[in-house]
Design a protein around this motif. Structure first.
Motif, PDB file in Angstrom:
ATOM      1  N   GLU A  74       0.843  -1.191   0.000  1.00  0.00           N
ATOM      2  CA  GLU A  74       0.000   0.000   0.000  1.00  0.00           C
ATOM      3  C   GLU A  74       0.876   1.237   0.000  1.00  0.00           C
ATOM      4  N   GLU A  75       0.409   2.280  -0.672  1.00  0.00           N
ATOM      5  CA  GLU A  75       1.167   3.509  -0.698  1.00  0.00           C
ATOM      6  C   GLU A  75       0.784   4.371   0.486  1.00  0.00           C
ATOM      7  N   THR A  76       1.750   4.793   1.228  1.00  0.00           N
ATOM      8  CA  THR A  76       1.467   5.689   2.338  1.00  0.00           C
ATOM      9  C   THR A  76       1.967   7.067   1.951  1.00  0.00           C
ATOM     10  N   GLU A  77       1.580   8.081   2.727  1.00  0.00           N
ATOM     11  CA  GLU A  77       2.074   9.436   2.475  1.00  0.00           C
ATOM     12  C   GLU A  77       3.601   9.425   2.521  1.00  0.00           C
ATOM     13  N   LEU A  78       4.140   8.644   3.494  1.00  0.00           N
ATOM     14  CA  LEU A  78       5.585   8.592   3.664  1.00  0.00           C
ATOM     15  C   LEU A  78       6.247   8.038   2.412  1.00  0.00           C
ATOM     16  N   GLU A  79       5.664   6.939   1.928  1.00  0.00           N
ATOM     17  CA  GLU A  79       6.234   6.287   0.756  1.00  0.00           C
ATOM     18  C   GLU A  79       6.262   7.253  -0.421  1.00  0.00           C
ATOM     19  N   ARG A  80       5.146   7.980  -0.598  1.00  0.00           N
ATOM     20  CA  ARG A  80       5.096   8.949  -1.702  1.00  0.00           C
ATOM     21  C   ARG A  80       6.213   9.973  -1.552  1.00  0.00           C
ATOM     22  N   ALA A  81       6.380  10.427  -0.319  1.00  0.00           N
ATOM     23  CA  ALA A  81       7.387  11.457  -0.077  1.00  0.00           C
ATOM     24  C   ALA A  81       8.781  10.918  -0.362  1.00  0.00           C
ATOM     25  N   GLU A  82       8.954   9.581  -0.170  1.00  0.00           N
ATOM     26  CA  GLU A  82      10.292   9.020  -0.297  1.00  0.00           C
ATOM     27  C   GLU A  82      10.729   8.760  -1.740  1.00  0.00           C
ATOM     28  N   VAL A  83       9.779   8.804  -2.691  1.00  0.00           N
ATOM     29  CA  VAL A  83      10.177   8.505  -4.069  1.00  0.00           C
ATOM     30  C   VAL A  83      10.975   9.702  -4.601  1.00  0.00           C
ATOM     31  N   PRO A  84      12.303   9.560  -4.755  1.00  0.00           N
ATOM     32  CA  PRO A  84      13.130  10.713  -5.111  1.00  0.00           C
ATOM     33  C   PRO A  84      13.206  10.873  -6.627  1.00  0.00           C
ATOM     34  N   PHE A  85      12.070  11.059  -7.229  1.00  0.00           N
ATOM     35  CA  PHE A  85      12.011  10.951  -8.678  1.00  0.00           C
ATOM     36  C   PHE A  85      10.927  11.897  -9.146  1.00  0.00           C
TER      37      PHE A  85
ATOM     38  N   PHE B 212      -6.855  -1.482 -16.686  1.00  0.00           N
ATOM     39  CA  PHE B 212      -6.614  -0.513 -15.612  1.00  0.00           C
ATOM     40  C   PHE B 212      -6.984   0.911 -16.016  1.00  0.00           C
ATOM     41  N   GLN B 213      -7.706   1.058 -17.138  1.00  0.00           N
ATOM     42  CA  GLN B 213      -8.018   2.411 -17.637  1.00  0.00           C
ATOM     43  C   GLN B 213      -8.776   3.242 -16.607  1.00  0.00           C
ATOM     44  N   ASP B 214      -9.575   2.571 -15.774  1.00  0.00           N
ATOM     45  CA  ASP B 214     -10.395   3.317 -14.818  1.00  0.00           C
ATOM     46  C   ASP B 214      -9.864   3.230 -13.390  1.00  0.00           C
ATOM     47  N   TYR B 215      -8.578   2.975 -13.260  1.00  0.00           N
ATOM     48  CA  TYR B 215      -7.957   3.084 -11.940  1.00  0.00           C
ATOM     49  C   TYR B 215      -7.592   4.556 -11.708  1.00  0.00           C
ATOM     50  N   ALA B 216      -7.387   4.921 -10.449  1.00  0.00           N
ATOM     51  CA  ALA B 216      -7.003   6.300 -10.126  1.00  0.00           C
ATOM     52  C   ALA B 216      -5.646   6.573 -10.778  1.00  0.00           C
ATOM     53  N   MET B 217      -5.611   7.562 -11.651  1.00  0.00           N
ATOM     54  CA  MET B 217      -4.389   7.799 -12.433  1.00  0.00           C
ATOM     55  C   MET B 217      -3.203   8.209 -11.567  1.00  0.00           C
ATOM     56  N   ALA B 218      -3.475   8.853 -10.438  1.00  0.00           N
ATOM     57  CA  ALA B 218      -2.358   9.262  -9.576  1.00  0.00           C
ATOM     58  C   ALA B 218      -1.629   8.014  -9.055  1.00  0.00           C
ATOM     59  N   THR B 219      -2.384   6.978  -8.716  1.00  0.00           N
ATOM     60  CA  THR B 219      -1.757   5.740  -8.226  1.00  0.00           C
ATOM     61  C   THR B 219      -0.985   5.056  -9.347  1.00  0.00           C
ATOM     62  N   ILE B 220      -1.627   4.960 -10.524  1.00  0.00           N
ATOM     63  CA  ILE B 220      -0.950   4.314 -11.666  1.00  0.00           C
ATOM     64  C   ILE B 220       0.364   5.048 -11.960  1.00  0.00           C
ATOM     65  N   GLN B 221       0.294   6.368 -11.962  1.00  0.00           N
ATOM     66  CA  GLN B 221       1.485   7.185 -12.242  1.00  0.00           C
ATOM     67  C   GLN B 221       2.599   6.865 -11.230  1.00  0.00           C
ATOM     68  N   ARG B 222       2.254   6.822  -9.943  1.00  0.00           N
ATOM     69  CA  ARG B 222       3.278   6.563  -8.920  1.00  0.00           C
ATOM     70  C   ARG B 222       3.859   5.159  -9.041  1.00  0.00           C
ATOM     71  N   ARG B 223       2.989   4.174  -9.322  1.00  0.00           N
ATOM     72  CA  ARG B 223       3.490   2.806  -9.442  1.00  0.00           C
ATOM     73  C   ARG B 223       4.443   2.684 -10.641  1.00  0.00           C
ATOM     74  N   LEU B 224       4.101   3.379 -11.747  1.00  0.00           N
ATOM     75  CA  LEU B 224       4.988   3.327 -12.918  1.00  0.00           C
ATOM     76  C   LEU B 224       6.310   4.029 -12.618  1.00  0.00           C
ATOM     77  N   GLN B 225       6.233   5.139 -11.887  1.00  0.00           N
ATOM     78  CA  GLN B 225       7.478   5.840 -11.530  1.00  0.00           C
ATOM     79  C   GLN B 225       8.374   4.922 -10.693  1.00  0.00           C
ATOM     80  N   ARG B 226       7.765   4.210  -9.749  1.00  0.00           N
ATOM     81  CA  ARG B 226       8.550   3.270  -8.929  1.00  0.00           C
ATOM     82  C   ARG B 226       9.206   2.200  -9.789  1.00  0.00           C
ATOM     83  N   ARG B 227       8.437   1.698 -10.766  1.00  0.00           N
ATOM     84  CA  ARG B 227       8.956   0.647 -11.655  1.00  0.00           C
ATOM     85  C   ARG B 227      10.159   1.179 -12.431  1.00  0.00           C
ATOM     86  N   LEU B 228      10.057   2.421 -12.924  1.00  0.00           N
ATOM     87  CA  LEU B 228      11.192   3.007 -13.666  1.00  0.00           C
ATOM     88  C   LEU B 228      12.431   3.068 -12.772  1.00  0.00           C
TER      89      LEU B 228
END
Ligand SMILES: C[S@@+](CC[C@H](N)C(=O)[O-])C[C@H]1O[C@@H](n2cnc3c(N)ncnc32)[C@H](O)[C@@H]1O
Length: 285
Positions: A2-13, A37-53
């Protein structure tokens, strides 16, 4: 995870994948896996893809698209990334306390109780319910259908295993939820794992079900769909609310996560909100 506020803050990207690239990635995933996944929350999809990169040390979306086109099976890795499956035994103990005190008495009048745990992740919510129903004397006449879109977590859930390291926190949750027994007595331990007793797994049916495109498969007395809708956009939330409504019998109970609500959905007037604090709704028409 699960993504937490902390986790979001920690992505240095700070690279944001362009919207057209995200759409192309989702469409490649759909072609290979059938997951939409077209109708998933785009902010989450964006963050998960950034993590993958970051994990793959890729510089931009073009590299990811290239990987997907050369190795279509790579899409399954992204499907797993989008399945955020943090959970816990007796998560939000006050919710389970309310359920025990206010919903259980109403369930006693049923001769058989069907429960659906939609988006069950690795099974902890279903295990918690199993223990609670056992303590309340309803276990022998219940069946818990626990489903998730992620085959990996379903396979894990079927084992009944939990990490020993989490048992202290889970024991605290259990007592805070109104449990009065010896929590560890429901498990046997081996190496660094504990295993839920076979008896408490026996009435749980774990299976694959995708809320995006699978249908209703029964009529239930209770549906748990907690901490799942937050990952969907408004259109998909409405679709899932239709599915949950169609799957719940009159007088049945719908439980949502603490940050989810029936307010502003077209089914709001068909339920009463049982508590101002806990997201438990009773279907009244
Ligand atoms: C954060 S977990 C919630 C687990 C549990 N309900 C709880 O509250 O502890 C969200 C779960 O929803 C599942 N999920 C996401 N999209 C889904 C879908 N379209 N159909 C079924 N399950 C889905 C994920 O795979 C994940 O296991």
């Amino acid at each position: 995870m699960e993504e937490t506020e902390l986790e979001r803050a920690e992505v240095p990207f700070h690279y944001e994948l362009p919207q057209e690239a995200v759409s192309l990635i989702l469409s490649e995933i759909y072609t290979t896996t059938g997951y939409n996944f077209q109708d998933y929350a785009m902010a989450t999809i964006q963050r998960r893809l950034q993590r993958r990169l970051i994990t793959e040390r890729m510089a931009n979306a073009a590299e990811l698209i290239d990987r997907l086109q050369k190795f279509p099976q790579y899409a399954y890795k992204l499907v797993a990334d989008f399945s955020i499956n943090v959970t816990a035994m007796f998560r939000d103990p006050q919710f389970f306390n309310y359920f025990r005190n206010e919903v259980i008495p109403e369930l006693r009048k049923e001769s058989f109780i069907r429960v659906w745990v939609a988006g069950c992740a690795t099974g902890e919510e279903a295990y918690s319910l199993s223990i609670l129903l056992q303590e309340e004397g309803l276990y022998e006449r219940c069946r818990i259908y626990a489903t998730d879109m992620n085959e990996g977590v379903i396979a894990q859930a079927k084992t009944g295993a939990l990490p020993l390291s989490k048992m202290q926190a889970y024991t605290r949750n259990y007592f805070a939820s109104g449990g009065k027994e010896q929590f560890h007595s429901y498990f046997s331990s081996k190496d660094e794992q504990v295993y839920l007793h076979a008896k408490l797994l026996r009435n749980i049916v774990f299976s694959h079900h995708n809320l995006v495109d699978d249908r209703s498969f029964n009529e239930f007395h209770v549906i748990f769909c907690r901490n799942v809708l937050i990952y969907f956009n408004h259109r998909l939330q409405e679709h899932v609310h239709d599915l949950l409504y169609d799957s719940l019998g009159l007088g049945g109970f719908l439980a949502l996560g603490s940050r989810e609500s029936l307010r502003f959905t077209k089914h709001a007037s068909q339920f009463i909100n049982m508590s101002s604090l806990q997201k438990i709704y009773k279907r009244i028409n």
